[in-house]
Design a protein around this motif. Structure first.
Motif, PDB file in Angstrom:
ATOM      1  N   THR A  46      -3.832  13.630  -6.335  1.00 17.42           N
ATOM      2  CA  THR A  46      -3.467  14.284  -5.087  1.00 17.42           C
ATOM      3  C   THR A  46      -4.285  13.647  -3.970  1.00 17.42           C
ATOM      4  OG1 THR A  46      -3.086  16.352  -6.261  1.00 17.42           O
ATOM      5  CG2 THR A  46      -3.370  16.502  -3.877  1.00 17.42           C
ATOM      6  N   THR A  47      -3.625  13.385  -2.852  1.00 18.80           N
ATOM      7  CA  THR A  47      -4.308  12.760  -1.720  1.00 18.80           C
ATOM      8  C   THR A  47      -3.594  13.179  -0.438  1.00 18.80           C
ATOM      9  OG1 THR A  47      -5.181  10.681  -0.856  1.00 18.80           O
ATOM     10  CG2 THR A  47      -2.975  10.599  -1.863  1.00 18.80           C
ATOM     11  N   ILE A  48      -3.865  12.495   0.627  1.00 19.92           N
ATOM     12  CA  ILE A  48      -3.111  12.677   1.866  1.00 19.92           C
ATOM     13  C   ILE A  48      -2.418  11.363   2.176  1.00 19.92           C
ATOM     14  CG2 ILE A  48      -4.509  14.544   2.849  1.00 19.92           C
ATOM     15  CD1 ILE A  48      -4.973  11.227   4.350  1.00 19.92           C
ATOM     16  N   LYS A  49      -1.325  11.438   2.910  1.00 22.49           N
ATOM     17  CA  LYS A  49      -0.641  10.209   3.293  1.00 22.49           C
ATOM     18  C   LYS A  49      -1.524   9.495   4.313  1.00 22.49           C
ATOM     19  CE  LYS A  49       3.914   8.396   4.048  1.00 22.49           C
ATOM     20  NZ  LYS A  49       5.297   8.695   4.368  1.00 22.49           N
ATOM     21  N   PRO A  50      -1.895   8.241   4.024  1.00 22.23           N
ATOM     22  CA  PRO A  50      -2.807   7.530   4.927  1.00 22.23           C
ATOM     23  C   PRO A  50      -2.129   7.109   6.221  1.00 22.23           C
ATOM     24  CG  PRO A  50      -2.100   6.103   3.138  1.00 22.23           C
ATOM     25  CD  PRO A  50      -1.527   7.458   2.863  1.00 22.23           C
ATOM     26  N   GLY A  51      -2.944   6.886   7.230  1.00 18.76           N
ATOM     27  CA  GLY A  51      -2.452   6.353   8.496  1.00 18.76           C
ATOM     28  C   GLY A  51      -2.413   4.832   8.450  1.00 18.76           C
ATOM     29  N   ALA A  52      -1.846   4.239   9.489  1.00 17.83           N
ATOM     30  CA  ALA A  52      -1.759   2.781   9.586  1.00 17.83           C
ATOM     31  C   ALA A  52      -3.128   2.200   9.911  1.00 17.83           C
ATOM     32  CB  ALA A  52      -0.743   2.393  10.653  1.00 17.83           C
ATOM     33  N   VAL A  53      -3.419   1.034   9.343  1.00 18.89           N
ATOM     34  CA  VAL A  53      -4.679   0.333   9.587  1.00 18.89           C
ATOM     35  C   VAL A  53      -4.392  -1.096  10.038  1.00 18.89           C
ATOM     36  CG1 VAL A  53      -5.997   1.714   7.933  1.00 18.89           C
ATOM     37  CG2 VAL A  53      -4.897  -0.392   7.176  1.00 18.89           C
ATOM     38  N   PRO A  54      -5.327  -1.709  10.786  1.00 17.17           N
ATOM     39  CA  PRO A  54      -5.123  -3.107  11.193  1.00 17.17           C
ATOM     40  C   PRO A  54      -5.148  -4.029   9.983  1.00 17.17           C
ATOM     41  CG  PRO A  54      -6.961  -2.112  12.380  1.00 17.17           C
ATOM     42  CD  PRO A  54      -6.538  -1.145  11.332  1.00 17.17           C
ATOM     43  N   GLY A  55      -4.367  -5.095  10.068  1.00 18.54           N
ATOM     44  CA  GLY A  55      -4.309  -6.078   8.990  1.00 18.54           C
ATOM     45  C   GLY A  55      -4.457  -7.479   9.531  1.00 18.54           C
ATOM     46  N   PRO A  56      -3.888  -8.457   8.830  1.00 19.17           N
ATOM     47  CA  PRO A  56      -3.979  -9.847   9.284  1.00 19.17           C
ATOM     48  C   PRO A  56      -3.475 -10.006  10.718  1.00 19.17           C
ATOM     49  CG  PRO A  56      -3.016  -9.728   7.083  1.00 19.17           C
ATOM     50  CD  PRO A  56      -3.128  -8.321   7.593  1.00 19.17           C
ATOM     51  N   GLY A  57      -4.218 -10.746  11.519  1.00 19.82           N
ATOM     52  CA  GLY A  57      -3.832 -10.951  12.913  1.00 19.82           C
ATOM     53  C   GLY A  57      -3.908  -9.684  13.738  1.00 19.82           C
TER      54      GLY A  57
END
Length: 189
Positions: free
Chosen positions: A99-110
């Motif tokens: 069980t967890t929470i839906k994660p938010g968006a994080v920065p990635g490549p570029g």
């Protein structure tokens, strides 16, 4: 007489003995901010048989897209009730659930935003090195622009990273196939 350490071998057969006591199957801890979700599935070998003694570790950002880690310097709030890490073993049928929470968006490549995802590390008998993969959510519109998913040209292979919804909102299923037809995409980290 001097004793020297033995060479590194595999994680089994003592995996469950050493690591099961430190299982963390509830990453959300009941009071974490965000949409609580349950993810379950199976770990299967190349013949579709269950792997009963695998161990899965999960890392993820919180609902705002910030990791509970000192190297995440984004100007986003931390959630003191959310640890962002879990560990679950598979059972005799190769099943796991957390069980967890839906994660938010994080920065990635570029510095492009990545779609919400969970990083997964797979440990099991017979493997000299653990494997890394990711769980993305099939119902997430941001998948279309995710820079990591975009690196996987074959749509069928990309689909091995997508968790599907089960019986309504908040429940997802996602299987890991170690090799052969339908093999899960693994990343070289």
């Amino acid at each position: 007489m001097s004793l020297i350490p033995t060479a590194s071998q595999t994680v089994g057969p003592y995996l469950h003995l050493g690591l099961t006591p430190i299982t963390i199957a509830d990453i959300a801890r009941d009071a974490a901010k965000g949409e609580t979700i349950v993810i379950s599935g199976r770990v299967l070998d190349g013949e579709g048989k269950p792997i009963p003694d695998a161990l899965l570790e999960f890392w993820q950002a919180n609902a705002d897209g910030k990791y509970a880690h000192p190297e995440d310097t984004q100007d986003k709030p931390l959630d003191g009730k959310f640890i962002g890490f879990g560990r679950v073993p598979t059972d005799k049928d190769g099943r796991y659930k957390f069980t967890t929470i839906k994660p938010g968006a994080v920065p990635g490549p570029g510095n492009m935003l990545q779609a919400p995802h969970i990083v997964v590390c797979v440990f099991m008998r017979g493997m000299l090195r653990h494997l890394y993969t990711r769980i993305y959510f099939a119902d997430e519109a941001a998948n279309a622009n995710d820079p990591v998913l975009g690196l996987i040209e074959d749509a069928g292979r990309r689909g091995t990273l997508l968790a599907g919804t089960v019986a309504g909102k908040g429940e997802y299923t996602w299987n890991i196939v170690m090799q052969g037809e339908g093999e899960t995409v693994f990343f070289d980290c």
